[in-house]
Design a protein around this motif. Sequence first.
Motif, short mmCIF file in Angstrom:
data_model
loop_
_atom_site.label_atom_id
_atom_site.label_comp_id
_atom_site.label_asym_id
_atom_site.label_seq_id
_atom_site.Cartn_x
_atom_site.Cartn_y
_atom_site.Cartn_z
N LEU A 54 76.89 21.29 30.55
CA LEU A 54 78.16 20.79 30.68
C LEU A 54 79.11 21.48 31.63
CD1 LEU A 54 78.53 19.67 26.84
CD2 LEU A 54 77.96 18.27 28.86
N ARG A 55 79.05 22.81 31.61
CA ARG A 55 79.86 23.70 32.24
C ARG A 55 79.10 23.95 33.55
NH1 ARG A 55 81.83 27.15 27.41
NH2 ARG A 55 83.38 25.61 26.60
N ASP A 56 79.70 24.50 34.72
CA ASP A 56 78.83 24.76 35.80
C ASP A 56 78.33 26.24 35.51
OD1 ASP A 56 79.44 22.36 37.03
OD2 ASP A 56 80.93 23.35 38.22
N LYS A 57 76.98 26.36 35.56
CA LYS A 57 76.19 27.80 35.75
C LYS A 57 75.30 27.79 36.97
CE LYS A 57 73.51 30.42 32.60
NZ LYS A 57 72.88 30.58 31.63
N TYR A 58 75.52 28.86 37.45
CA TYR A 58 74.56 29.22 38.64
C TYR A 58 73.68 30.39 38.44
CZ TYR A 58 77.70 25.91 40.62
OH TYR A 58 78.79 24.96 40.75
N THR A 59 72.49 30.42 38.89
CA THR A 59 71.61 31.43 39.15
C THR A 59 71.58 31.88 40.42
OG1 THR A 59 70.34 30.97 37.14
CG2 THR A 59 69.43 32.65 38.77
N VAL A 60 71.90 33.20 40.79
CA VAL A 60 72.15 33.56 42.27
C VAL A 60 70.97 34.54 42.41
CG1 VAL A 60 73.56 34.45 43.98
CG2 VAL A 60 74.38 32.93 42.43
N THR A 61 70.39 34.48 43.48
CA THR A 61 69.08 35.27 43.77
C THR A 61 69.38 35.80 45.11
OG1 THR A 61 67.67 34.13 42.28
CG2 THR A 61 66.45 35.83 43.89
N LEU A 92 65.13 34.45 53.86
CA LEU A 92 66.12 34.02 52.81
C LEU A 92 67.08 35.28 52.73
CD1 LEU A 92 66.84 31.85 50.84
CD2 LEU A 92 65.22 32.96 49.11
N LEU A 93 68.37 35.01 52.75
CA LEU A 93 69.36 35.85 52.35
C LEU A 93 69.87 35.93 51.12
CD1 LEU A 93 71.66 35.10 55.51
CD2 LEU A 93 70.34 37.08 55.03
N MET A 94 70.05 34.52 50.59
CA MET A 94 70.40 34.30 49.02
C MET A 94 70.24 32.79 48.73
SD MET A 94 74.48 34.41 49.14
CE MET A 94 74.78 33.37 47.61
N SER A 95 69.75 32.50 47.61
CA SER A 95 70.11 31.38 46.99
C SER A 95 71.08 31.24 45.72
CB SER A 95 68.70 30.83 46.77
OG SER A 95 68.24 31.57 45.51
N SER A 96 71.68 29.92 45.47
CA SER A 96 72.44 29.74 44.60
C SER A 96 71.94 28.26 43.87
CB SER A 96 73.76 29.58 44.81
OG SER A 96 74.69 29.11 43.85
N PRO A 98 69.97 42.18 42.69
CA PRO A 98 69.16 41.10 43.36
C PRO A 98 69.43 39.65 42.55
CG PRO A 98 68.05 42.76 41.67
CD PRO A 98 69.47 43.28 42.27
N GLN A 99 69.91 39.77 41.50
CA GLN A 99 69.96 38.41 40.79
C GLN A 99 71.17 38.46 39.72
OE1 GLN A 99 67.02 36.79 38.10
NE2 GLN A 99 66.98 34.99 39.50
N PHE A 100 71.91 37.49 39.53
CA PHE A 100 72.89 37.52 38.68
C PHE A 100 73.38 36.07 38.41
CE2 PHE A 100 74.96 37.59 43.10
CZ PHE A 100 75.77 36.82 43.04
N PHE A 101 74.42 35.81 37.48
CA PHE A 101 74.65 34.44 36.96
C PHE A 101 76.07 34.22 37.27
CE2 PHE A 101 71.30 35.71 34.19
CZ PHE A 101 70.23 34.82 34.47
N VAL A 102 76.54 32.86 37.78
CA VAL A 102 77.96 32.57 37.54
C VAL A 102 78.33 31.63 36.76
CG1 VAL A 102 79.87 31.58 39.18
CG2 VAL A 102 77.89 33.18 40.14
N ARG A 103 79.13 31.67 35.52
CA ARG A 103 79.39 30.54 34.75
C ARG A 103 81.03 30.31 34.92
NH1 ARG A 103 76.78 29.50 30.15
NH2 ARG A 103 75.65 31.59 30.20
N GLN A 104 81.22 29.07 35.11
CA GLN A 104 82.55 28.41 35.31
C GLN A 104 83.05 28.29 33.69
OE1 GLN A 104 83.48 24.54 36.55
NE2 GLN A 104 85.37 25.30 37.74
N LYS A 105 84.32 28.58 33.68
CA LYS A 105 85.22 28.38 32.42
C LYS A 105 86.11 27.45 32.61
CE LYS A 105 84.51 32.70 29.75
NZ LYS A 105 85.28 33.83 29.29
N LEU A 106 86.22 26.16 31.95
CA LEU A 106 87.41 25.21 32.24
C LEU A 106 88.63 25.44 31.69
CD1 LEU A 106 84.99 22.27 31.97
CD2 LEU A 106 85.76 23.34 34.01
#
Length: 189
Positions: free
Chosen positions: A158-165, A148-152, A8-16
Amino acid sequence: MTAAMYVPQFFVRQKLTMMVNRYDITMANPDGSEGQLLAFAQQKRFAFKEEVTFFSDESRTHAVFGFKARKKLDLNAGYDVTDEYGQPIGYFKKEFGASLMRSTFRIEGPGYAGLGHERSQLVAVLRRFSDVPFLRFHFDFHDDAGNLLMSSDRKASLRDKYTVTVPDQRVDFRVAAAMAVGLDALMAR
């Protein structure tokens, strides 16, 4: 119908890094903190055919799913999301005609299809005509009935971080994670 892998919910964090875009996908705990690692993704930069493979961890010994462009060097290419055996489980595509002033993506999976748009028209315009590096942007994906299917949601950092529901249980975690990473990678964040 509930997806084979529903989260139902997770995080995406980019590493450069210099040569690849790397992403950690972690579970969201009930208190909103980051939980266990669900997948680790890696995308080669400057590839002729966009492809991202998701692994069970950073050792990259076990691929668990991925997405790949259907065509080489095509801005209007669609992306197939596949399971660990290469079997299709979903699809997404940037709708370029609809994306001139506000980015729009199509997403599909077993039992659902829908469109995702940047939530704010103002932010969409600012992103196109300014160079604000930490501009927050959000996408909402709705099915044809308006559900609503999903949201980001991109967080200010400083780094891209997303909460995906993902409120819709038809949306497989692997398709939602591929779409979330695709939003970042394909929009050159």
